[in-house]
Design an enzyme around this catalytic site. Structure first.
Site, PDB file in Angstrom:
ATOM      1  N   TRP A 152       0.892  -1.156   0.000  1.00  0.00           N
ATOM      2  CA  TRP A 152       0.000   0.000   0.000  1.00  0.00           C
ATOM      3  C   TRP A 152       0.942   1.220   0.000  1.00  0.00           C
ATOM      4  CZ3 TRP A 152      -1.786  -4.587   0.842  1.00  0.00           C
ATOM      5  CH2 TRP A 152      -3.142  -4.876   0.960  1.00  0.00           C
ATOM      6  N   ILE A 186       1.911  -3.187  -6.516  1.00  0.00           N
ATOM      7  CA  ILE A 186       1.782  -1.884  -5.867  1.00  0.00           C
ATOM      8  C   ILE A 186       0.316  -1.479  -5.825  1.00  0.00           C
ATOM      9  CG2 ILE A 186       2.246   0.601  -6.111  1.00  0.00           C
ATOM     10  CD1 ILE A 186       4.700  -0.851  -5.187  1.00  0.00           C
ATOM     11  N   LYS A 187      -0.143  -1.104  -4.629  1.00  0.00           N
ATOM     12  CA  LYS A 187      -1.476  -0.521  -4.492  1.00  0.00           C
ATOM     13  C   LYS A 187      -1.317   0.985  -4.317  1.00  0.00           C
ATOM     14  CE  LYS A 187      -5.503  -0.048  -1.513  1.00  0.00           C
ATOM     15  NZ  LYS A 187      -6.061  -0.221  -0.157  1.00  0.00           N
ATOM     16  N   GLN A 188      -2.037   1.744  -5.138  1.00  0.00           N
ATOM     17  CA  GLN A 188      -1.912   3.196  -5.096  1.00  0.00           C
ATOM     18  C   GLN A 188      -3.268   3.851  -5.358  1.00  0.00           C
ATOM     19  OE1 GLN A 188      -0.905   6.124  -4.045  1.00  0.00           O
ATOM     20  NE2 GLN A 188       1.215   5.601  -4.650  1.00  0.00           N
TER      21      GLN A 188
END
Length: 354
Positions: free
Chosen positions: A203, A240-242
């Protein structure tokens, strides 16, 4: 009978032509590593990831309605800690029971369920073999007063492995006072997770009150979130969490750090797909998949907003969505339908890279 594409166009409303017809003139789509059925083989086969990690990544990519597409639909529920259990679950109290979190992910055909160590541990023997677990190992607990932008460890990588997790998830608040400690803690945790054969999801958020200037919150600027992504892939996150970028020019507005005019004039623009593409570029040109978050629930507009985010993410070169509150803060049947509509964007071959 409406086709899937027609239904998506209707949900996009006045933005349909702009989002579905956009041709990106910033970074060419052929420069990217695209999501595909053989994505794990193409990207990770030559990496340092172990055979066990590759197996767990494949399990995530090959579960649910998006299995075999290279795209991801993940249900995340850590709001019981990150906000408070009451504020998160008051709209639908059945989710105080973590079994319903897992049931929602299963019923909706998600690739994985991402939630707290305790929620997964209490049900691991029943469900760990039925859907990939992403065990979230750190949180911002928000019971301290005044609140701080800090992520602290709530569980160990070893415990995540013991309960059968396919991956560990963690948050770093880049730009916050505690970010240096968080970077060290999470990089060490990710190293151990890979040694044990688990995948890693970061995150990748920016947090700093000084990132808010003249009524704009540059915590979601493309240039700052893009740099956060680049730091995240450097510590070997596999996904990747964005947040979806809302605007650009964070470095210039805050007047700090390093930037280059081409970041704004050639590598991005004001178009939401171009802003998101800059985020993807910072994930090693798509070698590490970008999944955008769905954001808070606003009621009736949730479905249209979620589909809009999915279209932007997919056409920019992203790998999927990780949507929680928009799904679990409503009756389960409606939550399943919302998640399925998001997945339909990634299953629709007419919606391609811009």
């Amino acid at each position: 009978m409406e086709t899937n594409t027609q239904n998506i166009e209707k949900l996009l409303g006045k933005d349909a032509e702009s989002l579905l017809g956009h041709k990106c003139k910033t970074i060419d789509k052929n420069e990217f590593h695209h999501p595909s059925p053989d994505f794990v083989d193409k990207v990770f086969r030559d990496s340092n990831r172990s055979a066990q990690t590759l197996r767990n990544l494949n399990a995530i990519y090959n579960t649910g309605r998006l299995a075999g597409t290279g795209y991801l639909s993940i249900l995340p529920v850590d709001q019981g800690i990150e906000h408070s259990g009451g504020s998160a679950f008051a709209p639908n109290p059945i989710y105080f029971d973590p079994e319903n979190i897992i049931k929602l992910a299963l019923e909706a055909g998600c690739n994985a369920v991402a939630t707290t160590m305790g929620s997964l541990a209490i049900l691991s023997r029943k469900y760990a073999h039925k859907i990939p677990f992403v065990a979230k190992i750190n949180h911002n607990e928000l019971l301290s007063y005044p609140n701080t932008h800090d992520q602290i460890m709530f569980g160990s990588v070893e415990d995540a492995w013991n309960l059968g997790a396919a991956a560990v998830g963690a948050t770093i608040y880049f730009g916050s006072e505690g970010s240096n400690r968080q970077i060290i803690e999470v990089s060490q945790a990710f190293e151990l997770a890979h040694e044990l054969g688990m995948a890693t999801i970061l995150w990748c958020y920016t947090r700093n009150n000084e990132f808010k200037k003249e009524g704009k919150n540059y915590e979601t600027a493309a240039d700052l979130t893009g740099q956060a992504n680049h730091l995240g892939v450097t510590i070997q996150a596999d996904i990747i969490k964005q947040k979806l970028p809302t605007h650009n020019g964070g470095y210039k507005a805050i007047d700090f750090g390093k930037s280059h005019p081409d970041m704004y004039e050639k590598l991005s623009s004001d178009h939401p797909i171009d802003l998101c593409r800059y985020q993807v570029a910072n994930c090693y040109m798509g070698r590490i998949g970008l999944i955008n978050s769905g954001g808070e629930s606003k009621g009736e507009s949730d479905l249209a907003e979620a589909v809009r985010t999915a279209v932007i993410n997919k056409r920019a070169g992203g790998m999927g969505l990780i949507v929680g509150r928009k799904a679990f803060q409503r009756p389960m049947k409606e939550g399943v339908q919302l998640l399925n509509h998001i997945q339909d964007v990634y299953l629709d071959k007419k919606i391609d890279l811009a």
